[in-house]
Structures are given as C-alpha cells and as structure tokens.
Design a protein around this motif. Sequence first.
Motif, PDB file in Angstrom:
ATOM      1  N   TYR A  69       8.138  -5.701  14.790  1.00  0.00           N
ATOM      2  CA  TYR A  69       7.070  -5.533  15.782  1.00  0.00           C
ATOM      3  C   TYR A  69       7.545  -4.655  16.941  1.00  0.00           C
ATOM      4  CZ  TYR A  69       3.645  -6.677  19.364  1.00  0.00           C
ATOM      5  OH  TYR A  69       2.698  -6.593  20.353  1.00  0.00           O
ATOM      6  N   HIS A  70       8.825  -4.765  17.290  1.00  0.00           N
ATOM      7  CA  HIS A  70       9.384  -4.001  18.402  1.00  0.00           C
ATOM      8  C   HIS A  70       9.976  -2.663  17.963  1.00  0.00           C
ATOM      9  CE1 HIS A  70       8.699  -7.010  21.452  1.00  0.00           C
ATOM     10  NE2 HIS A  70       9.127  -7.928  20.601  1.00  0.00           N
ATOM     11  N   GLY A  71       9.691  -2.243  16.720  1.00  0.00           N
ATOM     12  CA  GLY A  71      10.125  -0.936  16.242  1.00  0.00           C
ATOM     13  C   GLY A  71      11.528  -0.877  15.690  1.00  0.00           C
ATOM     14  N   ILE A  72      12.107  -2.033  15.385  1.00  0.00           N
ATOM     15  CA  ILE A  72      13.458  -2.067  14.829  1.00  0.00           C
ATOM     16  C   ILE A  72      13.351  -2.267  13.320  1.00  0.00           C
ATOM     17  CG2 ILE A  72      15.675  -3.265  14.845  1.00  0.00           C
ATOM     18  CD1 ILE A  72      14.978  -4.112  17.747  1.00  0.00           C
ATOM     19  N   ALA A  73      13.971  -1.365  12.580  1.00  0.00           N
ATOM     20  CA  ALA A  73      13.913  -1.415  11.115  1.00  0.00           C
ATOM     21  C   ALA A  73      15.073  -2.248  10.577  1.00  0.00           C
ATOM     22  CB  ALA A  73      13.993  -0.005  10.552  1.00  0.00           C
TER      23      ALA A  73
ATOM     24  N   ARG B 273      21.319  -4.304   7.426  1.00  0.00           N
ATOM     25  CA  ARG B 273      21.440  -3.153   8.324  1.00  0.00           C
ATOM     26  C   ARG B 273      20.241  -3.183   9.259  1.00  0.00           C
ATOM     27  NH1 ARG B 273      21.874   2.333   5.266  1.00  0.00           N
ATOM     28  NH2 ARG B 273      19.999   1.468   4.375  1.00  0.00           N
ATOM     29  N   VAL B 274      20.475  -3.044  10.555  1.00  0.00           N
ATOM     30  CA  VAL B 274      19.424  -3.144  11.559  1.00  0.00           C
ATOM     31  C   VAL B 274      19.550  -1.963  12.520  1.00  0.00           C
ATOM     32  CG1 VAL B 274      18.471  -4.562  13.413  1.00  0.00           C
ATOM     33  CG2 VAL B 274      19.501  -5.653  11.433  1.00  0.00           C
ATOM     34  N   GLY B 275      18.417  -1.353  12.864  1.00  0.00           N
ATOM     35  CA  GLY B 275      18.446  -0.256  13.824  1.00  0.00           C
ATOM     36  C   GLY B 275      17.095   0.435  13.917  1.00  0.00           C
ATOM     37  N   TYR B 276      17.055   1.504  14.679  1.00  0.00           N
ATOM     38  CA  TYR B 276      15.823   2.270  14.830  1.00  0.00           C
ATOM     39  C   TYR B 276      15.772   3.344  13.752  1.00  0.00           C
ATOM     40  CZ  TYR B 276      15.392  -0.113  19.241  1.00  0.00           C
ATOM     41  OH  TYR B 276      15.274  -1.084  20.205  1.00  0.00           O
ATOM     42  N   ALA B 277      14.613   3.519  13.140  1.00  0.00           N
ATOM     43  CA  ALA B 277      14.456   4.495  12.063  1.00  0.00           C
ATOM     44  C   ALA B 277      13.020   4.994  12.033  1.00  0.00           C
ATOM     45  CB  ALA B 277      14.813   3.858  10.722  1.00  0.00           C
ATOM     46  N   LYS B 278      12.862   6.156  11.432  1.00  0.00           N
ATOM     47  CA  LYS B 278      11.509   6.670  11.222  1.00  0.00           C
ATOM     48  C   LYS B 278      10.839   5.836  10.137  1.00  0.00           C
ATOM     49  CE  LYS B 278      12.818  11.366  12.385  1.00  0.00           C
ATOM     50  NZ  LYS B 278      12.987  12.737  11.881  1.00  0.00           N
ATOM     51  N   PRO B 279       9.524   5.639  10.220  1.00  0.00           N
ATOM     52  CA  PRO B 279       8.833   4.873   9.173  1.00  0.00           C
ATOM     53  C   PRO B 279       9.003   5.537   7.805  1.00  0.00           C
ATOM     54  CG  PRO B 279       7.398   5.223  11.062  1.00  0.00           C
ATOM     55  CD  PRO B 279       8.620   6.060  11.287  1.00  0.00           C
ATOM     56  N   ALA B 280       9.238   4.727   6.796  1.00  0.00           N
ATOM     57  CA  ALA B 280       9.379   5.224   5.428  1.00  0.00           C
ATOM     58  C   ALA B 280       8.069   5.033   4.679  1.00  0.00           C
ATOM     59  CB  ALA B 280      10.495   4.476   4.717  1.00  0.00           C
ATOM     60  N   LEU B 281       7.837   5.897   3.710  1.00  0.00           N
ATOM     61  CA  LEU B 281       6.650   5.759   2.870  1.00  0.00           C
ATOM     62  C   LEU B 281       6.827   4.560   1.943  1.00  0.00           C
ATOM     63  CD1 LEU B 281       6.140   9.487   1.873  1.00  0.00           C
ATOM     64  CD2 LEU B 281       4.898   8.193   3.610  1.00  0.00           C
ATOM     65  N   PHE B 282       5.735   3.916   1.601  1.00  0.00           N
ATOM     66  CA  PHE B 282       5.793   2.838   0.627  1.00  0.00           C
ATOM     67  C   PHE B 282       6.114   3.424  -0.732  1.00  0.00           C
ATOM     68  CE2 PHE B 282       2.934   0.995   3.843  1.00  0.00           C
ATOM     69  CZ  PHE B 282       3.611  -0.181   4.069  1.00  0.00           C
ATOM     70  N   SER B 283       6.808   2.668  -1.579  1.00  0.00           N
ATOM     71  CA  SER B 283       7.097   3.152  -2.922  1.00  0.00           C
ATOM     72  C   SER B 283       5.817   3.172  -3.737  1.00  0.00           C
ATOM     73  CB  SER B 283       8.158   2.285  -3.593  1.00  0.00           C
ATOM     74  OG  SER B 283       7.788   0.934  -3.564  1.00  0.00           O
ATOM     75  N   ARG B 284       5.737   4.150  -4.626  1.00  0.00           N
ATOM     76  CA  ARG B 284       4.539   4.285  -5.457  1.00  0.00           C
ATOM     77  C   ARG B 284       4.424   3.116  -6.413  1.00  0.00           C
ATOM     78  NH1 ARG B 284       3.619  10.177  -7.728  1.00  0.00           N
ATOM     79  NH2 ARG B 284       2.607   8.776  -9.173  1.00  0.00           N
ATOM     80  N   ARG B 285       3.235   2.655  -6.617  1.00  0.00           N
ATOM     81  CA  ARG B 285       2.983   1.539  -7.529  1.00  0.00           C
ATOM     82  C   ARG B 285       2.309   2.073  -8.788  1.00  0.00           C
ATOM     83  NH1 ARG B 285       6.510  -1.273  -5.181  1.00  0.00           N
ATOM     84  NH2 ARG B 285       5.972  -2.141  -3.187  1.00  0.00           N
ATOM     85  N   GLN B 286       2.594   1.412  -9.908  1.00  0.00           N
ATOM     86  CA  GLN B 286       1.974   1.782 -11.165  1.00  0.00           C
ATOM     87  C   GLN B 286       1.116   0.633 -11.647  1.00  0.00           C
ATOM     88  OE1 GLN B 286       4.692   3.228 -14.086  1.00  0.00           O
ATOM     89  NE2 GLN B 286       5.817   4.484 -12.635  1.00  0.00           N
ATOM     90  N   PHE B 287       0.134   0.957 -12.463  1.00  0.00           N
ATOM     91  CA  PHE B 287      -0.715  -0.074 -13.042  1.00  0.00           C
ATOM     92  C   PHE B 287       0.099  -0.905 -14.032  1.00  0.00           C
ATOM     93  CE2 PHE B 287      -3.834   3.166 -11.785  1.00  0.00           C
ATOM     94  CZ  PHE B 287      -4.648   2.373 -10.990  1.00  0.00           C
ATOM     95  N   VAL B 288      -0.169  -2.173 -14.093  1.00  0.00           N
ATOM     96  CA  VAL B 288       0.574  -3.101 -14.932  1.00  0.00           C
ATOM     97  C   VAL B 288       0.564  -2.659 -16.392  1.00  0.00           C
ATOM     98  CG1 VAL B 288       0.638  -5.475 -15.804  1.00  0.00           C
ATOM     99  CG2 VAL B 288       0.184  -5.062 -13.394  1.00  0.00           C
ATOM    100  N   ASP B 289      -0.572  -2.193 -16.889  1.00  0.00           N
ATOM    101  CA  ASP B 289      -0.662  -1.798 -18.300  1.00  0.00           C
ATOM    102  C   ASP B 289       0.217  -0.587 -18.623  1.00  0.00           C
ATOM    103  OD1 ASP B 289      -2.300  -0.094 -16.833  1.00  0.00           O
ATOM    104  OD2 ASP B 289      -3.846   0.027 -18.374  1.00  0.00           O
ATOM    105  N   LYS B 290       0.688   0.132 -17.618  1.00  0.00           N
ATOM    106  CA  LYS B 290       1.581   1.265 -17.868  1.00  0.00           C
ATOM    107  C   LYS B 290       3.051   0.844 -17.952  1.00  0.00           C
ATOM    108  CE  LYS B 290      -1.121   5.054 -16.251  1.00  0.00           C
ATOM    109  NZ  LYS B 290      -1.001   6.424 -15.792  1.00  0.00           N
ATOM    110  N   VAL B 291       3.395  -0.312 -17.426  1.00  0.00           N
ATOM    111  CA  VAL B 291       4.784  -0.737 -17.425  1.00  0.00           C
ATOM    112  C   VAL B 291       5.061  -1.919 -18.354  1.00  0.00           C
ATOM    113  CG1 VAL B 291       5.288   0.158 -15.132  1.00  0.00           C
ATOM    114  CG2 VAL B 291       4.449  -2.166 -15.376  1.00  0.00           C
ATOM    115  N   LEU B 292       4.036  -2.621 -18.807  1.00  0.00           N
ATOM    116  CA  LEU B 292       4.196  -3.727 -19.757  1.00  0.00           C
ATOM    117  C   LEU B 292       3.604  -3.347 -21.098  1.00  0.00           C
ATOM    118  CD1 LEU B 292       3.256  -6.818 -17.574  1.00  0.00           C
ATOM    119  CD2 LEU B 292       5.523  -5.993 -18.174  1.00  0.00           C
TER     120      LEU B 292
END
Length: 69
Positions: free
Chosen positions: A12-16, A49-68
Amino acid sequence: MSRQIKVLASVYHGIAHAYINQPCEVTFLREEMSKTLPIAQEAPQILLRVGYAKPALFSRRQFVDKVLL
C-alpha cells in the motif's frame, strides 16, 4: 499485526517484495546462510527481498484447455 498484513501494508505504501526460495532449497546455500546469519544455527525457511521498484506487468494467463489434456 500478522506478517501478511504487514506485507500488504508495505505494498500500500509503494514497497515491493519478492520471495526468493532457491537459496533455502539448495543444501550448501542453506547451510552457508545458517552459519552466516544470526539465527542460532536454525535453517532459513524463506528469503524476502523488499524495496522500492517500478510496477511489473502481470504474467500472461492461458486458458485451462490449452494447458491440460
């Protein structure tokens, strides 16, 4: 205050944060950390590891039927 709430409050305070588990899972690294850190010969369970960092993109998600099959 629980540890989870403290981590959420830091975000909340911007610490990653990022969990770094590999050193705790590799025997010779875990043993070296036990000797080096002031933890009374206990085995380290997790590194955080704790510190200030630029926001990272969320990892891409795949549809369940493509991975199972």
